[in-house]
Design an enzyme around this catalytic site. Structure first.
Site, PDB file in Angstrom:
ATOM      1  N   GLY A 152      48.164  15.014 -25.322  1.00 55.63           N
ATOM      2  CA  GLY A 152      48.219  16.421 -25.664  1.00 55.63           C
ATOM      3  C   GLY A 152      46.829  17.030 -25.733  1.00 55.63           C
ATOM      4  CB  CYS A 153      45.620  20.448 -25.027  1.00 55.05           C
ATOM      5  SG  CYS A 153      46.912  21.421 -25.843  1.00 55.05           S
ATOM      6  CE1 TYR A 154      45.345  23.491 -30.902  1.00 61.08           C
ATOM      7  CE2 TYR A 154      47.702  23.169 -30.573  1.00 61.08           C
ATOM      8  CZ  TYR A 154      46.624  24.006 -30.817  1.00 61.08           C
ATOM      9  OH  TYR A 154      46.837  25.358 -30.977  1.00 61.08           O
ATOM     10  CB  VAL A 155      46.375  14.732 -29.063  1.00 60.38           C
ATOM     11  CG1 VAL A 155      46.195  13.270 -29.446  1.00 60.38           C
ATOM     12  CG2 VAL A 155      47.669  15.282 -29.633  1.00 60.38           C
TER      13      VAL A 155
END
Length: 360
Positions: A152-155
């Site tokens: 994921g991008c936030y991750v």
């Protein structure tokens, strides 16, 4: 050279993949699929691609079955719960797959996936083939993989900001706070009340508080890095810009770290941590540890595959602070997917994604 297929080519992550693959020197042909626009030409949906197919595609959006049959590697940029069937097909037919949804982000932990995404696995055996696609964590496994779960991008932003500190035991593991802000492309292409201009154009808002689906993925990565359970408080925010993520991360130092560095000033602690991070990422082509005086700003990584990290020490030397920023469409999605493809096929890891960010 290889043939690539993109299923879900007209979503934001999908069309970024198309753009990157069109410029990639090891891609011979690209085959595209979109349920929403099947039969149309992708240039009619995204005119920026008009007459820029470079002999690699005619641009027409085919059925997913046509694309999977013609491709050596499939990229699935689809809602969660759909990619498994394509992964199963690829494994059984000697092909490879990189999925940009959450379907393969949890290893063999079906329970966590089901809890947060409300779906059962339909092809559980194919998950034994999957590798979590964060190169800075799993480079060697990615090289041998047939199925990749793109993070994921936030991750990605949060994990890269924490990996060196967690692996070295610098932080307490009970409460790490991550405040992240994302551009509106992170909310997807489908028009909603959330991403309409009138609601997001003059607003800064938290969402998914205590219940965002990237939280368990961040927890999993951090716990692996620390070698023990890690407590994460993660709050995402939507900001009025098209792309980019900025994560601000706070955590108390461990007692061991404080005792062994009790005579250091704040500046000396920052220098120590910056050296720690620089050494940890010294061989990573897309992680930049910023020197003192340079801010970690989303504009400095825009349209690039870089993650910029700045380090600080706050609360009279008792707490760690880190700013980690990246382009959610590149290192947070499609650029990282191409980076994984490069590793899977033995290409130069930076091939086709070694962009210098624009100055403005």
């Amino acid at each position: 050279m290889i043939n690539a297929g993109v299923i879900g080519a007209t979503g934001y992550a999908g069309v970024e993949l198309v753009r990157l693959l069109l410029c990639h020197p090891e891609i011979e042909r690209i085959y595209l699929s979109s349920v929403s626009f099947e039969g149309q030409n992708i240039a009619a949906v995204y005119p920026n691609l008009f007459q820029q197919f470079r002999g690699k595609t005619d641009g027409y959006l085919l059925s997913a079955d046509e694309v999977k049959e013609k491709s050596d590697i499939l990229f699935t940029a689809l809602p969660h719960g759909i990619a498994e069937q394509y992964a199963d097909y690829c494994v059984k037919n000697g092909k490879k797959l990189i999925d940009l949804s959450a379907d393969f982000r949890f290893g063999l932990d079906e329970a966590t996936f089901k809890k947060w995404y409300k779906k059962d696995w339909q092809f559980p055996e194919v998950h034994t083939e999957s590798i979590y696609g964060l190169p800075e964590m799993n480079r060697e496994q990615i090289k041998k993989a047939r199925v990749i779960g793109n993070p994921g991008c936030y991750v990605t932003s949060a994990t890269l900001g924490l990996l060196p500190a967690l692996k070295s035991g610098v932080l307490r593991n009970d409460t790490i706070i991550i405040d992240s802000a994302s551009g509106v492309t992170g909310a997807g292409r489908k028009p909603t009340e959330t991403n309409s201009f009138c609601n997001c154009g003059e607003s800064f808002s938290a969402y998914g508080v205590g219940a965002h689906r990237h939280q368990p993925e961040i927890v999993r990565n951090c716990s692996i890095a620390a070698g023990t359970d890690v407590g994460i408080v993660f709050t995402p925010h939507l900001i009025p810009q098209s792309r980019g993520i900025v994560s601000t991360i706070y955590a108390p130092f461990s007692e061991k770290f404080l005792q062994s560095n009790r005579d250091k000033t704040n500046d000396e602690l920052v220098d120590y941590l910056r050296i720690l991070y620089s050494d940890f990422y010294k061989d990573e082509p897309f992680v930049r540890i910023l020197p003192s005086g340079i801010k970690a700003e989303s504009r400095n990584v825009r349209f690039s595959n870089f993650c910029d990290i700045q380090i600080a020490v706050v609360n009279d030397g008792h707490m760690f602070e880190c700013i980690s920023t990246l382009d959610n469409m590149l290192k947070g999605a499609s650029g990282q997917a191409v980076q994984n493809m490069n590793l899977m096929y033995g290409f130069n890891e930076t091939l086709g994604i070694d962009f210098i960010p624009p100055a403005f």
